[in-house]
Enzyme design. Structure first.
Site, mmCIF file in Angstrom:
data_model
loop_
_atom_site.group_PDB
_atom_site.id
_atom_site.type_symbol
_atom_site.label_atom_id
_atom_site.label_comp_id
_atom_site.label_asym_id
_atom_site.label_seq_id
_atom_site.Cartn_x
_atom_site.Cartn_y
_atom_site.Cartn_z
ATOM 1 N N SER A 83 0.835 -1.192 0.000
ATOM 2 C CA SER A 83 0.000 0.000 0.000
ATOM 3 C C SER A 83 0.876 1.250 0.000
ATOM 4 O O SER A 83 1.718 1.406 -0.885
ATOM 5 C CB SER A 83 -0.953 -0.037 1.202
ATOM 6 O OG SER A 83 -1.986 0.913 1.071
ATOM 7 N N ARG A 155 -12.153 7.189 8.935
ATOM 8 C CA ARG A 155 -11.714 5.807 9.139
ATOM 9 C C ARG A 155 -12.777 4.811 8.683
ATOM 10 O O ARG A 155 -12.455 3.772 8.103
ATOM 11 C CB ARG A 155 -11.388 5.585 10.614
ATOM 12 C CG ARG A 155 -11.006 4.161 10.963
ATOM 13 C CD ARG A 155 -9.775 3.712 10.216
ATOM 14 N NE ARG A 155 -9.321 2.404 10.696
ATOM 15 C CZ ARG A 155 -8.280 1.748 10.203
ATOM 16 N NH1 ARG A 155 -7.590 2.265 9.223
ATOM 17 N NH2 ARG A 155 -7.928 0.582 10.682
ATOM 18 N N ASP A 248 -8.648 -7.463 -3.843
ATOM 19 C CA ASP A 248 -8.391 -6.047 -3.541
ATOM 20 C C ASP A 248 -9.107 -5.159 -4.554
ATOM 21 O O ASP A 248 -8.766 -5.158 -5.733
ATOM 22 C CB ASP A 248 -6.879 -5.802 -3.584
ATOM 23 C CG ASP A 248 -6.466 -4.411 -3.111
ATOM 24 O OD1 ASP A 248 -7.351 -3.545 -2.945
ATOM 25 O OD2 ASP A 248 -5.263 -4.194 -2.905
ATOM 26 N N HIS A 278 -7.976 -5.545 0.302
ATOM 27 C CA HIS A 278 -6.669 -4.879 0.368
ATOM 28 C C HIS A 278 -5.884 -5.300 1.597
ATOM 29 O O HIS A 278 -4.658 -5.464 1.543
ATOM 30 C CB HIS A 278 -6.889 -3.369 0.363
ATOM 31 C CG HIS A 278 -5.628 -2.569 0.332
ATOM 32 N ND1 HIS A 278 -4.694 -2.666 -0.684
ATOM 33 C CD2 HIS A 278 -5.125 -1.640 1.207
ATOM 34 C CE1 HIS A 278 -3.681 -1.837 -0.445
ATOM 35 N NE2 HIS A 278 -3.920 -1.217 0.692
ATOM 36 N N ASP A 279 -6.555 -5.486 2.721
ATOM 37 C CA ASP A 279 -5.866 -5.886 3.947
ATOM 38 C C ASP A 279 -5.231 -7.276 3.854
ATOM 39 O O ASP A 279 -4.492 -7.677 4.765
ATOM 40 C CB ASP A 279 -6.831 -5.851 5.137
ATOM 41 C CG ASP A 279 -6.921 -4.479 5.777
ATOM 42 O OD1 ASP A 279 -6.165 -3.573 5.363
ATOM 43 O OD2 ASP A 279 -7.741 -4.299 6.698
#
Length: 312
Positions: A83, A155, A248, A278-279
């Protein structure tokens, strides 16, 4: 405090084997936990706040180059990042090609795309719309006076982009949070999950640092001032593995394909299989560890020289 991300990757006998390698993990310039950022005190004692300079990924890597020089590290055995860390790892390999022996790029692009900037824009608007933002000059307003509500909303937006739709559906579905009714002021389970993620970040992070780092990600363009993306990627001399996560949707595999096509030593895109979106680059440590071991297997130990591994 927790073990942090990649705890299963770093340590004696692990993929980043600390019995063999020094591991250097600098906190990014502009952050709020160790490096200089908007909450840091400037000459005269006031917080930098809105006077903190606008940063690019390239600026952050220049700071890391200075750190490597101070530590006496002339060449990294491996620079690794995912990332935003992948953006910085790529900047290392393009800007300092003789100082990077191997390179692992995870879930990152050659340049920030329109959709990524769009998601970032919504997060920045959430923070700046908070009445406690005060143009970025809130650090001296007293305890609890920061733009915490705006940071929490940012967030929540970000976390939805980090995970996959399939994972959220399988974990939470359409279910209400236990003991609550969404029609009577309660929450769905997925809302409770996002509230939890927001509260965790607000407790440990500074909103102005969040803004500085998001804006730095938006500036990312490896070809800027270098004749374009293809010319910039052609400067990489490190042995390179490019990897992306199959689920992702924030930094999709097509962006890693562009990197692999342009870096001379890259051999296609390695796909990390994960339901986590993505994580996945943080959570699938066994798969990522295999890529690390592959790159470090060809790295010679160099007694008498300071070498190391930098997880960006």
């Amino acid at each position: 405090p927790t073990a942090g991300w990649w705890g299963a990757l770093v340590g004696p006998g692990r993929a980043l084997d600390t019995d063999r390698w020094f591991v250097v993990a600098p906190n990014v310039l502009g952050g709020c936990q160790g490096s200089t950022g908007p909450a840091s005190r400037r000459p005269g004692g006031k917080a930098w706040g809105s006077a903190f300079p606008r940063l690019t990924q390239r600026d952050q890597v220049r700071a890391e180059v200075g750190l490597a020089d101070a530590l006496g590290i002339g060449r990294w055995a491996l620079v690794i990042g995912g990332s935003m860390g992948g953006m910085r790892a790529l900047e290392w390999a393009v800007g300092e090609p003789r100082r990077v022996g191997a390179l692992l790029l995870l879930a990152c692009p050659a340049a920030a795309g329109a959709e990524q900037i769009a998601w970032a824009s919504a997060q920045l608007h959430a923070i700046r719309a908070d009445p406690h933002w005060r143009g970025g000059d809130y650090h001296d307003a007293g305890p609890g006076r920061g733009p915490h509500t705006g940071l929490g909303i940012a967030r929540r937006i970000a976390h939805v982009t980090y995970r996959s739709a399939g994972e959220l559906q399988s974990r939470f579905g359409h279910e209400a949070q236990e003991g609550e009714h969404p029609w009577r002021g309660g929450r769905y389970r997925v809302e409770s999950y996002l509230d939890h993620q927001a509260a965790k970040l607000v407790r440990r992070f500074d909103a102005a640092s969040y803004v500085a780092l998001v804006e730095a990600m938006n500036t990312h363009d490896i070809g800027r001032g270098r004749g374009g993306t293809r010319a910039a990627l052609g400067r990489v001399r490190a042995r390179t593995v490019v990897a992306g996560v199959d689920s992702d949707h924030l930094y999709p595999l097509v962006q890693q394909a562009e990197l692999a096509a342009g870096i001379p030593s890259a051999d296609g895109v390695r796909v990390v299989r994960s339901p986590y979106g993505h994580d996945g680059f943080l959570l699938e440590t066994e798969q990522v560890g295999g890529l690390v071991r592959e790159l470090l297997a060809g790295a010679p130990d160099q007694p008498g020289r300071r070498t190391g591994v930098e997880p960006a």
